[in-house]
Design a protein around this motif. Structure first.
Motif, PDB file in Angstrom:
ATOM      1  N   GLU A 679       0.823  -1.252  -0.342  1.00 14.31           N
ATOM      2  CA  GLU A 679       0.019   0.217   0.140  1.00 14.31           C
ATOM      3  C   GLU A 679       1.139   1.801  -0.351  1.00 14.31           C
ATOM      4  N   THR A 680       2.308   1.087   1.017  1.00 16.90           N
ATOM      5  CA  THR A 680       2.456   2.544   0.664  1.00 16.90           C
ATOM      6  C   THR A 680       3.771   2.228  -0.388  1.00 16.90           C
ATOM      7  N   ALA A 681       3.583   1.189  -1.107  1.00 12.60           N
ATOM      8  CA  ALA A 681       4.181   1.030  -2.408  1.00 12.60           C
ATOM      9  C   ALA A 681       3.670   1.863  -3.499  1.00 12.60           C
ATOM     10  N   ALA A 682       2.014   1.606  -3.499  1.00 14.58           N
ATOM     11  CA  ALA A 682       1.183   1.971  -4.639  1.00 14.58           C
ATOM     12  C   ALA A 682       1.268   4.216  -4.078  1.00 14.58           C
ATOM     13  N   ILE A 683       1.020   4.278  -3.126  1.00 16.48           N
ATOM     14  CA  ILE A 683       0.770   5.967  -2.659  1.00 16.48           C
ATOM     15  C   ILE A 683       2.704   6.895  -3.078  1.00 16.48           C
TER      16      ILE A 683
END
Length: 865
Positions: A679-683
């Motif tokens: 999820e952090t990578a997507a952000i």
């Protein structure tokens, strides 16, 4: 697996139909029941909790009554089943004429019942849209076609492959259809032939469905959109056995027109579904004050796809403001709306061929009330622009409502098989048939009185059933008198305590009743078809009225919620700002109010010079609530509603990201930390300068050093690369040192105090870093045994002493270059092979040494990048 089919004609017919049904359960009509056999019976009996029996030949079977099949279908669909309905398509009499006395009644699959193709009122949730989606890939792009066939609304869109999950999360489809063999298809999707997803075929199917020569009047659609539309319509044609449901002209959805949110963000913010899996505890439950099912469905769509166009948002807000400021008008309007039928779904059933007289009555009543609403609102001064745009859609149905008012009784029945729904005076020939039938019934009553006088049997009655028709019934002790040859009565049936007879005069009157009744039913059926055809012709205008009424209900509901909760109208701004004064979390505030407690409001002010807030403080202090409430305020504002705050100025946001409270995904083999990192990578990959991001406890799922390092780097990246508005909650006090190097980052914390050994959580946000974590105090509050807390206190004291001596976890971090500079710095690559070869004296090597060295260099080369 099925047993080999027995040789009986019925089972041969069953297996032929089952082959057509494929992986669907087969409802096989036998008289008044739908029967299931073999594995279908075993599966259905378990899901429905009904008895599993067997035929004489040992074939497993179970059945459900046809008159109550809808309830059983609802349970099967909810359990994830798909059902094929095989009906008798001829009467036993017709079968005998066709093939003799032993001919089998012909049966055929008339419809497939699946989760995404429901139209029946009993099978649908009134306040939730039921979406069917078709998805395909064309040259690296994803095409989506989505339709709620209960109302006919159809949307087409195109997106990159990495945005498919977000699009499907927004749609919340009950069923997804994909081409067979697609490796990247969503899990549990229904596979259909790939040829159905051809763009040329999709265009042709759309033109045929709407009876047009070109789609230009509907908008511009890409080949990818048309391919998905082809798959959707082909599937609807398959499940409807050649009859398409209500399909309104397709609308192309522009991705930039709506606030983008990925699947993780929607789950984190609990927009339509709470973490417990239901509506309770979700945002929509706290906001929804709609009085119609259509309004609630429209509100769900608004919250799922907030707008990014300031003018469109302001138009919605102006209508909400107008209704909020006039409480009497709002109350009157909500009273009228509350009594309205669900126009859109009634129309959907009528067009799909599953309508009833009651549905036509609902169209009549709903369209008539829509005209009344128009006439009432049209006289109001200072109307908002959106209301002026809606009002014309509420009229234009005068001819249709007049026709239905003359043709239908005041309260039409749900079934049309027994007639009685065409009003008296509409068709004089039908009235005459009814009079004949009524006279015949009065004649039968007179015959009953005559036969009593003639026989002297006071207990004599004329009765009726579906097998014998009309007959004379007397108690058994009086039967002998009627058995006499000259009595005028003919014996029909002997019961335990009564005997039944026929008589010539009774037979003649019964024939008159049957003939007149049959002609009357046929006449009513013909009128029903004519009335249905009129609704089908006006379907687009009726659907527009239904949508306008839904939008009015949403606006009234938003105004009611604003007045009820003291919510304010947000100011929409083009700048990248977020200024919220006295903001509150709508769901948490509602839950606290139910317990008689007060929610502590907090401010938030983000702008270009202060766009990243680092928020510290103890667990249970309110950090996650603060993060979520600001994200929800942005969402509510861009959905066109008032917000739970004293004042709010919202800079338009293109994407909303929430990484709060991740959980593991064992089905995909992902730990909690892995989910957090994905999820952090997507952000980090997708957030722009106009995005709003909330991040909570990044790095907590791994070792302390790894977690701190990751959190540090993520904060720097969000600040220096993404440059978006961000709220970042953390327990790493060391991150506060970033305020020295990140000029647009500021430090904040949720306040807490210890009083006489107990922790007091104030839930107030204050400026500056948190002075301590209060972790042990929270553990004590949670009921951790006192000896464990005491031991933890001793360990903490030793750790803090070591930190003071060594400089702590963040020792040396002040010397790090800034993130932007670090990512530009290229590590020097050391070419060890070149160095070794350059220092080598080739002439001094023996053949064996040279070979060993060559192998060693080859191994070393394999390790190099």
């Amino acid at each position: 697996m099925h047993a080999p089919p027995p040789a009986t004609p019925m089972m041969q017919q069953y297996f032929a139909l089952k082959a057509e049904a494929g992986d669907c359960l087969l409802f096989y009509r036998m008289g008044d029941f739908f029967e299931l056999f073999f594995d279908d019976a075993k599966a259905a009996a378990q899901i429905l909790d009904i008895a599993l029996t067997s035929r004489g030949d040992g074939v497993p079977m179970c059945g459900v009554p046809a008159h109550s099949a809808e309830g059983y279908l609802a349970r099967l669909i909810k359990a994830g089943c798909r059902v094929a309905i095989a009906e008798q398509v001829e009467t036993p009499e017709e079968a005998k004429k066709r093939g003799g006395s032993k001919a089998l009644v012909a049966r055929d699959i008339v419809r497939f019942v699946t989760a995404g193709t429901l139209t029946e009122e009993a099978l649908l949730e009134p306040r939730r849209a039921n979406v069917l989606a078709a998805v395909c890939e064309v040259r690296g792009l994803i095409g989506l076609a989505a339709c709620d066939i209960s109302t006919g609304r159809m949307e087409l869109e195109e997106c990159p492959a990495d945005r498919l999950g977000a699009a499907l999360a927004r749609l919340g489809a009950s069923e997804v259809v994909v081409p067979d063999g697609w490796a990247d298809a969503p899990p549990e999707a229904i596979q259909r032939p790939g040829r159905d997803f051809a763009s040329d075929g999709g265009e042709a199917r759309l033109r045929a469905a709407h009876g047009v020569a070109t789609l230009d009047g509907f908008g511009s659609f890409s080949r990818t959109m048309l391919a998905a539309a082809g798959g959707l319509i082909a599937y609807l044609d398959h499940v409807g056995r050649g009859r398409l449901p209500l399909l309104l002209p397709p609308v192309a959805r522009e991705g930039q027109a709506h606030l983008a949110m990925d699947e993780a963000t929607r789950a984190s913010l609990e927009i339509l579904v709470s973490s417990q899996g239901g509506r309770r505890g979700s945002l929509i439950e706290a906001v929804d004050r709609c009085v119609t099912g259509a309004g609630a469905r429209q509100l769900a769509e608004d919250l799922s796809a907030p707008l990014t166009d300031a003018n469109a948002i302001e138009a919605r807000l102006a209508l909400v403001q107008w209704l909020r400021d006039d409480a009497l008008l709002r109350a009157d309007l909500r009273t009228v709306l509350r009594a309205l039928p669900d126009l859109g779904r009634a129309l959907g059933r009528v067009v799909a061929g599953r309508g009833s007289p009651r549905d036509l009555g609902q169209l009549r009543d709903g369209l008539s009330e829509a005209r009344r609403i128009h006439d009432h609102l049209n006289t109001r001064p200072d109307r908002p622009a959106l209301l002026d745009a809606l009002l014309p859609r509420l009229t234009g149905h005068g001819a249709l409502t007049d026709l239905y008012a003359r043709a239908l009784v005041a309260a039409p029945p749900t079934e049309r098989g027994q007639g009685g729904y065409i009003a008296e005076g509409y068709d004089h020939a039908l009235d005459a048939l009814r009079e004949t039938s009524g006279n015949a019934r009065r004649a039968i009553a007179a015959l009953e009185a005559k036969y009593r006088d003639q026989t002297g049997i006071a207990a004599l009655k004329i009765r009726h059933n579906g097998v014998l028709g009309y007959f004379v019934e007397v108690p058994a002790k009086h039967a002998d008198a009627l058995m006499a040859a000259d009595s005028g009565f003919t014996h029909r049936q002997t019961m335990a305590g009564a005997v039944r007879f026929n008589a010539l005069a009774l037979h003649e009157e019964a024939s008159r009743i049957a003939e007149a009744g049959g002609h009357a039913l046929a006449a009513e059926e013909a009128h029903f078809e004519e009335l249905t055809a009129e609704a089908v012709k006006a379907r687009q205008a009726i659907a527009a009225t239904a949508e306008a009424l839904a939008r009015l209900d949403v606006s009234c509901g938003q105004a009611e919620r604003a007045a009820e909760g003291g919510w304010s109208r947000p100011a929409i701004d083009q700048d990248a700002c977020l200024e919220i004064e006295g903001g509150r979390h709508p769901v948490v505030e509602t839950a606290l109010a139910a317990r008689g407690e007060r929610f502590v409001a907090n401010d938030c002010r983000l702008g270009p010079d202060d766009r990243l807030w680092l928020v510290g403080g103890p667990n249970m202090g309110g950090k996650s609530t603060f993060l979520r409430q600001n994200a929800l305020i942005v969402l509510l504002a861009q959905a066109g509603g008032f917000v739970p705050a004293m004042r709010a100025r919202i800079g338009l946001t293109d994407r909303l990201f929430s990484r709060v409270g991740a959980s593991d995904n064992l089905a995909r083999g992902r730990s909690t930390f892995m989910v957090e990192m994905v999820e952090t990578a997507a952000i980090l990959a997708q957030a722009s300068e106009r995005s709003f991001v909330i991040l909570d406890e990044v790095g907590r799922g791994t070792s302390t050093y790894d977690g701190l390092a990751l959190a540090w780097a993520v904060v720097e990246a969000v600040h220096g690369v993404n440059k978006c508005r961000c709220l970042f909650a953390t327990h790493y006090h060391e991150l506060s040192r970033l305020a020295e190097s990140c000029e647009a980052l500021s430090l904040h914390h949720v306040r807490a105090r210890e009083w006489q050994g107990d922790l007091v959580l104030l839930h107030e946000l204050a400026e500056g870093p948190a002075d301590r974590s209060y972790g042990l105090a929270v553990a004590k509050l949670a009921g951790v045994p006192a000896p464990v807390v005491a031991r933890a206190s001793a360990v903490l004291e030793r750790l803090e002493k070591g930190r003071a001596e060594t400089g702590g976890l963040a020792a040396g971090l002040g010397d790090l270059p800034l993130f932007a500079a670090a990512i530009e710095h290229k590590q020097e690559v050391v070419d060890t092979l070149r160095e070794r070869l350059g220092a080598l004296d080739v002439d001094a090597l023996s053949p064996r040494e040279a070979l060993d060295l060559l192998y060693e260099l080859k191994r070393e080369a394999g390790k190099l990048p």
